[in-house]
Design a protein around this motif. Structure first.
Motif, short mmCIF file in Angstrom:
data_model
loop_
_atom_site.label_atom_id
_atom_site.label_comp_id
_atom_site.label_asym_id
_atom_site.label_seq_id
_atom_site.Cartn_x
_atom_site.Cartn_y
_atom_site.Cartn_z
N TYR A 163 0.79 -1.18 0.02
CA TYR A 163 -0.16 0.13 0.01
C TYR A 163 0.83 1.39 0.06
O TYR A 163 0.29 2.09 -0.54
CB TYR A 163 -0.91 -0.05 1.32
CG TYR A 163 -2.26 0.89 1.13
CD1 TYR A 163 -3.08 0.66 0.35
CD2 TYR A 163 -2.07 2.10 1.93
CE1 TYR A 163 -4.31 1.64 0.04
CE2 TYR A 163 -3.24 2.98 1.90
CZ TYR A 163 -4.11 2.72 1.11
OH TYR A 163 -5.24 3.58 0.92
N LYS A 164 1.95 1.00 0.65
CA LYS A 164 3.03 2.30 0.72
C LYS A 164 3.76 2.70 -0.59
O LYS A 164 3.67 3.61 -1.04
CB LYS A 164 3.81 2.29 1.96
CG LYS A 164 4.87 3.48 2.08
CD LYS A 164 5.64 3.31 3.52
CE LYS A 164 6.80 4.45 3.67
NZ LYS A 164 7.30 4.16 4.68
N TYR A 165 4.01 1.51 -1.14
CA TYR A 165 5.21 1.75 -2.14
C TYR A 165 4.41 1.46 -3.79
O TYR A 165 5.18 1.70 -4.77
CB TYR A 165 6.30 0.84 -1.93
CG TYR A 165 7.09 1.47 -0.78
CD1 TYR A 165 8.04 2.39 -0.79
CD2 TYR A 165 7.23 0.71 0.28
CE1 TYR A 165 8.60 3.04 0.20
CE2 TYR A 165 7.99 1.09 1.39
CZ TYR A 165 8.59 2.38 1.48
OH TYR A 165 9.35 2.82 2.51
N ALA A 166 3.34 0.58 -3.73
CA ALA A 166 2.98 0.12 -5.20
C ALA A 166 1.43 0.43 -5.29
O ALA A 166 1.21 0.49 -6.45
CB ALA A 166 3.32 -1.38 -5.09
N GLU A 180 1.87 -5.02 -8.75
CA GLU A 180 2.70 -5.83 -7.46
C GLU A 180 3.70 -4.91 -6.97
O GLU A 180 4.15 -3.86 -7.56
CB GLU A 180 3.32 -6.83 -8.32
CG GLU A 180 2.70 -8.00 -8.93
CD GLU A 180 2.40 -7.73 -10.49
OE1 GLU A 180 1.69 -8.25 -11.01
OE2 GLU A 180 3.24 -6.73 -10.92
N LEU A 181 4.24 -5.02 -5.73
CA LEU A 181 4.98 -4.56 -4.96
C LEU A 181 6.66 -5.31 -5.45
O LEU A 181 6.58 -6.43 -5.46
CB LEU A 181 5.01 -4.65 -3.28
CG LEU A 181 6.23 -4.39 -2.48
CD1 LEU A 181 6.23 -2.62 -2.64
CD2 LEU A 181 5.82 -4.69 -1.09
N SER A 241 13.40 -2.91 -3.84
CA SER A 241 13.56 -1.59 -4.38
C SER A 241 12.62 -0.61 -4.05
O SER A 241 12.49 0.52 -4.30
CB SER A 241 13.81 -1.43 -5.86
OG SER A 241 12.77 -2.11 -6.51
N ASN A 242 11.53 -1.08 -3.23
CA ASN A 242 10.64 -0.16 -2.83
C ASN A 242 9.75 0.31 -4.13
O ASN A 242 9.53 1.63 -4.13
CB ASN A 242 10.79 0.78 -1.82
CG ASN A 242 10.76 0.06 -0.30
OD1 ASN A 242 10.62 -0.80 -0.13
ND2 ASN A 242 12.01 0.69 0.55
N SER A 243 9.51 -0.47 -4.98
CA SER A 243 8.89 0.13 -6.45
C SER A 243 7.70 -0.88 -6.73
O SER A 243 7.35 -1.48 -6.01
CB SER A 243 10.16 0.35 -7.35
OG SER A 243 10.67 -0.94 -7.58
#
Length: 516
Positions: free
Chosen positions: A62-65, A70-71, A75-77
């Motif tokens: 939820y924070k990064y993707a 997909e997360l 790499s938090n991408s």
């Protein structure tokens, strides 16, 4: 089972393993080999630990993707391998529901009405879209109009699940406009075309549960009729040579004629969930789909008679071989390890202990693929042909009863899935213990950065590197089955007596059975 059918047999390039594995569990929950019988966590404690892992996975996504598909936890991408419609969110809904995670349920429900399923820049898989998106929304609709209605804060969002399912099915439906009625799988929405290639057994045979359920919910019987027509070619396969043994058929299908193009197959990726759905459609509606049950019995009996295989080095183990015509291939996959659970379900539903016993033997074999590796996690592809042992694996083959052809672990659920069915059928708590040990191994090996990642090599301590990819079916399947096997009884749990009120699609999304 949410199976990605394009199994990679070769090794992927290693990524540097420079990221520490975060600790997410209390000390007494961490390592299975340090767990004594007298201080083993209770089933409730185990279930809560899986919920905690689900929340860690969701929070990173939820924070990064979000709202991408997909997360990438290292790499938090993010990536959009499923058409940028938010695959992980839709896939997570039914798991958040059965876990009672109201805040996450409503984050997803607030998002789904905003999806425009008519627009995407990438090729659409009819199969993957059906099992993940359509399956996820239908399951959510069944739960939120039934036993879990109190988890939704906005009734309009619940109604939107069915509206969006209808919109998606309408957009996909041109795939069935072929001379035979066998659909194309790879679709280009921009100009309503396809890639024109042959379709496959699993990608044709794993639509019927979702589309029939949608027909029953919406009242539009066309959704059922088009998938039933496609399925008819699989139930009466032509040419005769494409059915090397009764009920066991080839893989590739000519979309123009509906005829099979080969006689190769098995319970492996590309074929697997066709066989899975034969018995599950009978669970869904025994009056309408008894013919599919009959085909499952044919396939099951032929599998037991012709495909059963015992490794030379450990003849006590039981695996199911693949085949080319009537020539066996002593190879299998993590994907195929759902087979034990499917035989168990069939045995329960039909009242046939022989099928249950055979399924339990397959469950034992797939358990060995986990406990024999350095990580305690099973490989993507394994074999047991004594004439084809890879260099350096002779000793491992003699000890384990199999060798590893592809050591990836792509966050797959099938082994835990079958343990779930074994536990529900027998009540034997060893299957809960096996699932817990696997959960601990997966948690400690794949947890990296903001989530959980596929790994390179299950037979290297630490997993040999991360692929920086958190599959959407990690939410839908791995965490759901890991939770349900420890969780209290509920109406959606598989019933020991074979009388089920719910049936799970291949992505582990539970549907309410017809008339229940």
């Amino acid at each position: 089972m949410g199976r990605l059918r394009n199994v990679l047999v070769g090794a992927l390039p290693l990524l540097p393993a420079t990221f520490a594995l975060p600790s997410t569990l209390p000390n007494n929950l961490r390592a299975p080999n340090n767990r004594r019988q007298d201080d083993s966590p209770s089933a409730d404690e185990r279930a809560q630990a899986v919920i905690n892992t689900f929340r860690i996975s969701w929070d990173g996504y939820y924070k990064y993707a979000f709202p991408h598909d997909e997360l990438h936890p290292v790499s938090n991408s993010f990536s959009d391998s499923r058409n940028a419609w938010g695959a992980s969110a839709v896939d997570a809904l039914s798991t958040a529901l059965v876990m009672g995670q109201k805040d996450i349920v409503n984050q997803i429900l607030d998002y789904i009405p905003k999806i425009d399923y008519s627009k995407t820049d990438t090729t659409v898989s009819l199969f993957e879209t059906t099992i993940r998106y359509l399956g996820g929304m239908i399951s959510g609709y069944d739960f939120l109009n039934g036993p879990l209605a109190d988890l939704a804060e906005n009734k309009a969002n619940v109604d939107a699940l069915l509206k969006q399912s209808i919109a998606l099915a309408n957009t996909l439906s041109y795939a069935f406009e072929t001379p035979s009625g066998v659909p194309y799988n790879n679709l280009h929405f921009a100009n309503r075309t396809s890639d024109g290639s042959a379709n496959g057994l699993a990608t044709v045979g794993t639509l019927i549960l979702e589309w029939v359920r949608l027909a029953d919910l919406s009242g539009n019987k066309t959704y059922a009729s088009i998938v039933e027509k496609a399925e008819s070619y699989l139930l009466d396969p032509k040419p005769a040579s494409s059915e090397p043994w009764p009920g066991l058929v080839g893989t590739d299908i000519n979309v123009t004629t509906g005829e099979f193009l080969d006689a190769s197959g098995g319970w492996v990726g590309g074929d697997d969930s066709f066989y899975e759905y034969l018995i599950k459609m009978f669970v869904y509606d025994s009056s309408r789909y008894s013919a599919l049950k009959d085909r499952w019995i044919l396939a099951a009996d032929s599998t037991i008679e012709h495909l059963t295989s015992h490794p030379q080095s450990r003849p006590n183990l039981t695996f199911v071989a693949a085949y080319e015509g009537q020539t066996l291939r002593l190879i299998s996959q993590h994907l195929a390890c759902f087979d034990g659970g499917n035989f168990i379900l069939g045995g329960q539903v039909l009242g046939k202990q022989a099928y249950i016993d055979y399924g339990l033997a397959l469950v034992d074999g797939c358990h060995e693929t986990y406990i024999q590796t350095a990580t305690g996690i099973g490989p993507e592809v394994f074999g047991w042909d004594p004439n084809n042992i890879p260099n350096g694996q002779t000793e491992f083959f003699q000890k384990a009863g199999f060798y590893i052809s592809n050591g990836n672990y792509q966050l797959r659920p099938e082994v835990i899935e079958s343990w779930y069915y074994a536990f529900r059928a027998t009540g034997d708590t060893k299957y809960q213990d096996w699932a817990w040990d696997a959960y601990l191994a997966i948690n400690s090996t794949t947890h990296v950065g903001s989530g959980y990642s596929s790994i390179e090599d299950v037979n290297v301590k630490g997993g040999g590197g991360f692929n920086d990819f958190q599959e959407s079916f990690w939410f839908a399947e791995v965490l759901k089955y890991s939770y349900l096997i420890q969780a209290p009884d509920a109406e959606w749990q598989i019933s020991k007596d074979g009388k089920n009120k719910w049936v799970f699609n291949t992505e582990a999304h539970p549907f309410k059975v017809a008339g229940s």
